[in-house]
Design a protein around this motif. Structure first.
Motif, PDB file in Angstrom:
ATOM      1  N   MET A 106     -27.755  -1.948  10.409  1.00 36.35           N
ATOM      2  CA  MET A 106     -26.616  -2.344  11.228  1.00 36.35           C
ATOM      3  C   MET A 106     -25.583  -3.048  10.345  1.00 36.35           C
ATOM      4  SD  MET A 106     -27.267  -1.287  14.264  1.00 36.35           S
ATOM      5  CE  MET A 106     -26.142  -2.200  15.289  1.00 36.35           C
ATOM      6  N   PRO A 107     -24.313  -2.976  10.740  1.00 37.20           N
ATOM      7  CA  PRO A 107     -23.268  -3.597   9.917  1.00 37.20           C
ATOM      8  C   PRO A 107     -23.320  -5.120   9.960  1.00 37.20           C
ATOM      9  CG  PRO A 107     -22.352  -2.714  11.953  1.00 37.20           C
ATOM     10  CD  PRO A 107     -23.791  -2.301  11.921  1.00 37.20           C
ATOM     11  N   THR A 108     -22.788  -5.721   8.902  1.00 35.01           N
ATOM     12  CA  THR A 108     -22.572  -7.170   8.872  1.00 35.01           C
ATOM     13  C   THR A 108     -21.067  -7.402   8.856  1.00 35.01           C
ATOM     14  OG1 THR A 108     -22.657  -7.230   6.461  1.00 35.01           O
ATOM     15  CG2 THR A 108     -24.726  -7.678   7.644  1.00 35.01           C
ATOM     16  N   THR A 109     -20.680  -8.569   9.304  1.00 38.07           N
ATOM     17  CA  THR A 109     -19.272  -8.931   9.393  1.00 38.07           C
ATOM     18  C   THR A 109     -19.088 -10.322   8.811  1.00 38.07           C
ATOM     19  OG1 THR A 109     -19.189  -7.723  11.491  1.00 38.07           O
ATOM     20  CG2 THR A 109     -17.338  -9.157  11.000  1.00 38.07           C
ATOM     21  N   PHE A 130     -14.269  -6.714   8.081  1.00 36.21           N
ATOM     22  CA  PHE A 130     -15.192  -5.586   8.028  1.00 36.21           C
ATOM     23  C   PHE A 130     -15.167  -4.929   6.652  1.00 36.21           C
ATOM     24  CE2 PHE A 130     -13.611  -6.261  12.271  1.00 36.21           C
ATOM     25  CZ  PHE A 130     -14.763  -6.272  13.036  1.00 36.21           C
ATOM     26  N   ASP A 131     -16.229  -4.212   6.323  1.00 32.00           N
ATOM     27  CA  ASP A 131     -16.331  -3.526   5.033  1.00 32.00           C
ATOM     28  C   ASP A 131     -15.586  -2.196   5.019  1.00 32.00           C
ATOM     29  OD1 ASP A 131     -17.913  -5.551   3.965  1.00 32.00           O
ATOM     30  OD2 ASP A 131     -19.777  -4.578   4.607  1.00 32.00           O
ATOM     31  N   SER A 132     -15.423  -1.591   6.198  1.00 37.21           N
ATOM     32  CA  SER A 132     -14.770  -0.285   6.252  1.00 37.21           C
ATOM     33  C   SER A 132     -14.179  -0.070   7.648  1.00 37.21           C
ATOM     34  CB  SER A 132     -15.789   0.835   5.974  1.00 37.21           C
ATOM     35  OG  SER A 132     -16.733   0.897   7.033  1.00 37.21           O
ATOM     36  N   GLU A 134     -14.762   2.529   9.415  1.00 36.10           N
ATOM     37  CA  GLU A 134     -15.861   3.070  10.223  1.00 36.10           C
ATOM     38  C   GLU A 134     -16.688   1.926  10.824  1.00 36.10           C
ATOM     39  OE1 GLU A 134     -14.149   5.822   7.637  1.00 36.10           O
ATOM     40  OE2 GLU A 134     -15.290   4.080   6.941  1.00 36.10           O
ATOM     41  N   GLN A 135     -16.957   0.915  10.009  1.00 35.15           N
ATOM     42  CA  GLN A 135     -17.712  -0.235  10.495  1.00 35.15           C
ATOM     43  C   GLN A 135     -16.930  -0.957  11.600  1.00 35.15           C
ATOM     44  OE1 GLN A 135     -17.700  -3.860   8.218  1.00 35.15           O
ATOM     45  NE2 GLN A 135     -19.928  -4.064   8.453  1.00 35.15           N
ATOM     46  N   GLN A 138     -17.193   1.097  14.694  1.00 34.27           N
ATOM     47  CA  GLN A 138     -18.546   1.018  15.246  1.00 34.27           C
ATOM     48  C   GLN A 138     -18.723  -0.276  16.039  1.00 34.27           C
ATOM     49  OE1 GLN A 138     -21.722   0.840  12.333  1.00 34.27           O
ATOM     50  NE2 GLN A 138     -23.315   1.013  13.884  1.00 34.27           N
ATOM     51  N   MET A 139     -18.275  -1.381  15.472  1.00 30.82           N
ATOM     52  CA  MET A 139     -18.414  -2.668  16.151  1.00 30.82           C
ATOM     53  C   MET A 139     -17.566  -2.712  17.425  1.00 30.82           C
ATOM     54  SD  MET A 139     -20.684  -4.355  14.518  1.00 30.82           S
ATOM     55  CE  MET A 139     -20.476  -6.061  14.979  1.00 30.82           C
TER      56      MET A 139
END
Length: 161
Positions: A106-109, A130-132, A134-135, A138-139
Motif C-alpha cells: 500500500m502507498p505511504t504519504t 505523494f510519490d506519484s 498514480e499514488q 489511488q488514495m
C-alpha cells in the motif's frame, strides 16, 4: 465546519487541507500531541481510531487502528520525521497489517502539519505529499479526501469542549 479549503496540486503531487479554528495554536496542537485527543478525531466519524503506540519524537512511531461500523479494523502507522511543538509536525503515514507490520503493498504519504496564528485563532495546514500521480489517484479513490475532511471536521467540537 472548520475545513475552509482542500487543494489538489497534480503537478506538485500534493493535497493540502486548510482548516481554521477559533482556538489558540497551543490548544490545537494538543489534538495532535495527546494520543487520547488524537483518537477522538483521527479517522472519519464512523471509523474511530484507537492509538496503540505513541512516540511523537523524531524517529518515533505512532501505531493505530480504525474500527469500521461493521467492526472491521484498518491498521496504520506514522513514522515521525520532525516535531516542533506547537507549530509543526512531519511524518510518513502508511497502512499496516493486522499484526501492525507496515503493508508495503500500500502507498505511504508524507504528511506535513503546520499551525499558525490566524484571525485571533489558528490556521492548520495539513499537506499530503505523494510519490506519484498514480499514488495520489489511488488514495483519492480510496476516499482519502473525504475521510480527511470528515476527520478534521471533528476537531471543532473537541476544541469547544
Amino acid at each position: 465546519m472548520s475545513v475552509t479549503r482542500v487543494d489538489k496540486d497534480l503537478d506538485n503531487l500534493t493535497l493540502t487541507l486548510i482548516a481554521d479554528f477559533t482556538a489558540p495554536v497551543d490548544r490545537v496542537w494538543q489534538l495532535w500531541a495527546d494520543p487520547r485527543q488524537l483518537e477522538r478525531w483521527w479517522g472519519p466519524p464512523t471509523y474511530p481510531a484507537t492509538v496503540e503506540q505513541y512516540d511523537l519524537t523524531p524517529g518515533g512511531e505512532v501505531t493505530y487502528f480504525m474500527t469500521g461500523p461493521e467492526g472491521d479494523k484498518h491498521h496504520g502507522w506514522w513514522r515521525i520525521a520532525s516535531v516542533n511543538p506547537p507549530t509543526s509536525l512531519e511524518f510518513l503515514d502508511g497502512f499496516a497489517h493486522e499484526d501492525g507490520r507496515p503493508n508495503d503493498e500500500m502507498p505511504t504519504t508524507t504528511m506535513r502539519v503546520r499551525l499558525t496564528e490566524h484571525d485571533g485563532g489558528t490556521r492548520m495546514e495539513l499537506r499530503s505529499v505523494f510519490d506519484s500521480r498514480e499514488q495520489m489517484e489511488q488514495m483519492a479513490e480510496m476516499g482519502m479526501v473525504e475521510g480527511l475532511r470528515q476527520a478534521v471536521g471533528q476537531m471543532d467540537a473537541l476544541l469547544g469542549a
